[in-house]
Design a protein around this motif. Sequence first.
Motif, PDB file in Angstrom:
ATOM      1  N   ASN A  96      65.060  35.240  28.984  1.00 47.49           N
ATOM      2  CA  ASN A  96      66.335  35.944  29.104  1.00 47.49           C
ATOM      3  C   ASN A  96      67.343  35.490  28.060  1.00 47.49           C
ATOM      4  O   ASN A  96      68.213  36.253  27.665  1.00 47.49           O
ATOM      5  CB  ASN A  96      66.924  35.755  30.500  1.00 47.49           C
ATOM      6  CG  ASN A  96      66.119  36.483  31.549  1.00 47.49           C
ATOM      7  OD1 ASN A  96      65.433  37.451  31.248  1.00 47.49           O
ATOM      8  ND2 ASN A  96      66.180  36.010  32.776  1.00 47.49           N
ATOM      9  N   PRO A 101      64.893  41.917  25.809  1.00 46.12           N
ATOM     10  CA  PRO A 101      66.160  41.218  26.042  1.00 46.12           C
ATOM     11  C   PRO A 101      67.352  41.884  25.369  1.00 46.12           C
ATOM     12  O   PRO A 101      67.205  42.687  24.445  1.00 46.12           O
ATOM     13  CB  PRO A 101      65.909  39.825  25.456  1.00 46.12           C
ATOM     14  CG  PRO A 101      64.840  40.016  24.445  1.00 46.12           C
ATOM     15  CD  PRO A 101      63.991  41.166  24.942  1.00 46.12           C
ATOM     16  N   SER A 102      68.539  41.510  25.824  1.00 50.15           N
ATOM     17  CA  SER A 102      69.776  42.117  25.329  1.00 50.15           C
ATOM     18  C   SER A 102      70.049  41.804  23.863  1.00 50.15           C
ATOM     19  O   SER A 102      70.826  42.502  23.224  1.00 50.15           O
ATOM     20  CB  SER A 102      70.960  41.660  26.181  1.00 50.15           C
ATOM     21  OG  SER A 102      71.084  40.254  26.116  1.00 50.15           O
ATOM     22  N   SER A 103      69.418  40.803  23.317  1.00 50.32           N
ATOM     23  CA  SER A 103      69.632  40.430  21.913  1.00 50.32           C
ATOM     24  C   SER A 103      68.985  41.404  20.925  1.00 50.32           C
ATOM     25  O   SER A 103      69.363  41.444  19.757  1.00 50.32           O
ATOM     26  CB  SER A 103      69.086  39.023  21.661  1.00 50.32           C
ATOM     27  OG  SER A 103      67.701  38.976  21.983  1.00 50.32           O
ATOM     28  N   LYS A 109      68.231  44.371  18.651  1.00 44.13           N
ATOM     29  CA  LYS A 109      69.066  45.379  18.005  1.00 44.13           C
ATOM     30  C   LYS A 109      68.252  46.502  17.383  1.00 44.13           C
ATOM     31  O   LYS A 109      68.789  47.553  17.045  1.00 44.13           O
ATOM     32  CB  LYS A 109      69.925  44.738  16.910  1.00 44.13           C
ATOM     33  CG  LYS A 109      70.805  43.609  17.399  1.00 44.13           C
ATOM     34  CD  LYS A 109      71.807  44.082  18.413  1.00 44.13           C
ATOM     35  CE  LYS A 109      72.682  42.944  18.893  1.00 44.13           C
ATOM     36  NZ  LYS A 109      72.934  42.968  20.320  1.00 44.13           N
ATOM     37  N   ASN A 119      67.272  45.700  28.606  1.00 45.45           N
ATOM     38  CA  ASN A 119      68.539  45.088  29.007  1.00 45.45           C
ATOM     39  C   ASN A 119      69.500  45.041  27.826  1.00 45.45           C
ATOM     40  O   ASN A 119      70.024  44.003  27.484  1.00 45.45           O
ATOM     41  CB  ASN A 119      68.290  43.659  29.497  1.00 45.45           C
ATOM     42  CG  ASN A 119      67.440  43.644  30.730  1.00 45.45           C
ATOM     43  OD1 ASN A 119      67.677  44.412  31.644  1.00 45.45           O
ATOM     44  ND2 ASN A 119      66.445  42.791  30.753  1.00 45.45           N
ATOM     45  N   ILE A 120      69.702  46.175  27.204  1.00 49.35           N
ATOM     46  CA  ILE A 120      70.525  46.188  26.006  1.00 49.35           C
ATOM     47  C   ILE A 120      71.608  47.246  26.104  1.00 49.35           C
ATOM     48  O   ILE A 120      71.446  48.256  26.779  1.00 49.35           O
ATOM     49  CB  ILE A 120      69.674  46.422  24.747  1.00 49.35           C
ATOM     50  CG1 ILE A 120      68.758  47.613  24.937  1.00 49.35           C
ATOM     51  CG2 ILE A 120      68.860  45.205  24.419  1.00 49.35           C
ATOM     52  CD1 ILE A 120      67.828  47.866  23.798  1.00 49.35           C
ATOM     53  N   GLU A 121      72.704  46.984  25.413  1.00 50.21           N
ATOM     54  CA  GLU A 121      73.807  47.928  25.402  1.00 50.21           C
ATOM     55  C   GLU A 121      73.718  48.884  24.226  1.00 50.21           C
ATOM     56  O   GLU A 121      74.057  50.037  24.327  1.00 50.21           O
ATOM     57  CB  GLU A 121      75.133  47.170  25.363  1.00 50.21           C
ATOM     58  CG  GLU A 121      75.383  46.397  26.637  1.00 50.21           C
ATOM     59  CD  GLU A 121      76.716  45.694  26.606  1.00 50.21           C
ATOM     60  OE1 GLU A 121      77.683  46.258  26.077  1.00 50.21           O
ATOM     61  OE2 GLU A 121      76.780  44.579  27.129  1.00 50.21           O
ATOM     62  N   THR A 129      66.932  50.574  32.933  1.00 49.48           N
ATOM     63  CA  THR A 129      68.050  50.024  32.183  1.00 49.48           C
ATOM     64  C   THR A 129      69.169  49.718  33.156  1.00 49.48           C
ATOM     65  O   THR A 129      69.398  50.453  34.116  1.00 49.48           O
ATOM     66  CB  THR A 129      68.572  51.013  31.125  1.00 49.48           C
ATOM     67  OG1 THR A 129      68.919  52.226  31.765  1.00 49.48           O
ATOM     68  CG2 THR A 129      67.537  51.282  30.065  1.00 49.48           C
ATOM     69  N   TYR A 139      76.036  49.890  33.195  1.00 53.84           N
ATOM     70  CA  TYR A 139      77.233  49.150  32.822  1.00 53.84           C
ATOM     71  C   TYR A 139      78.454  49.909  33.296  1.00 53.84           C
ATOM     72  O   TYR A 139      78.575  51.107  33.104  1.00 53.84           O
ATOM     73  CB  TYR A 139      77.295  48.960  31.302  1.00 53.84           C
ATOM     74  CG  TYR A 139      76.168  48.104  30.794  1.00 53.84           C
ATOM     75  CD1 TYR A 139      75.032  48.670  30.225  1.00 53.84           C
ATOM     76  CD2 TYR A 139      76.214  46.722  30.915  1.00 53.84           C
ATOM     77  CE1 TYR A 139      73.981  47.900  29.773  1.00 53.84           C
ATOM     78  CE2 TYR A 139      75.171  45.939  30.466  1.00 53.84           C
ATOM     79  CZ  TYR A 139      74.069  46.540  29.898  1.00 53.84           C
ATOM     80  OH  TYR A 139      73.031  45.754  29.458  1.00 53.84           O
TER      81      TYR A 139
END
Length: 159
Positions: free
Chosen positions: A88, A111-113, A115, A134-136, A155, A158
């Motif tokens: 994570n 993971p959110s990292s 890109k 888990n990404i924006e 997902t 948010y």
Amino acid sequence: MIVLCFCVRDIKYIQIPDFIKHICSFSFEHCEQLEHVEIPNGSKLQTIDESAFSYSIIKNIRIPSSVTLIGDHAFSDCKQFKKIDISNDSKLQVIGNHAFYSSAIESIAIPSSVKYIGNNAFSLCKQLHIIEINIEMISMNLVAFKNCRNTIFMTPVYY
């Protein structure tokens, strides 16, 4: 930079030393007896380059949080590769073109990292059923998940 460049092709098991920072292109490609790869906690590994493990028979791998790049074709055509564990707190930013192409991977939590996910990164992964993203924000080619059957994307919402 301390790198791992080449491995004998009849290897069955490898523990990547914790001081290795880079697994070079084609290091384990066509290691058709390589079933188990262990990367220790505290590893300084940063990159897994192009075709590093392609055409091997590894079944699973734990990617340390220090890895920022999984290169093009890194795990492509790994027909017994079922599981990838990415922490994570991962610093992973790039999953390259065809990174897991035609592998037997069943699920992945991205993971959110991250890109960027490259072209056909998970294409023809016919066993891939669950993808947790888990990404924006992400830059992803529309064919990254081409020909994945019965896949569920999850997902977070948010607010």
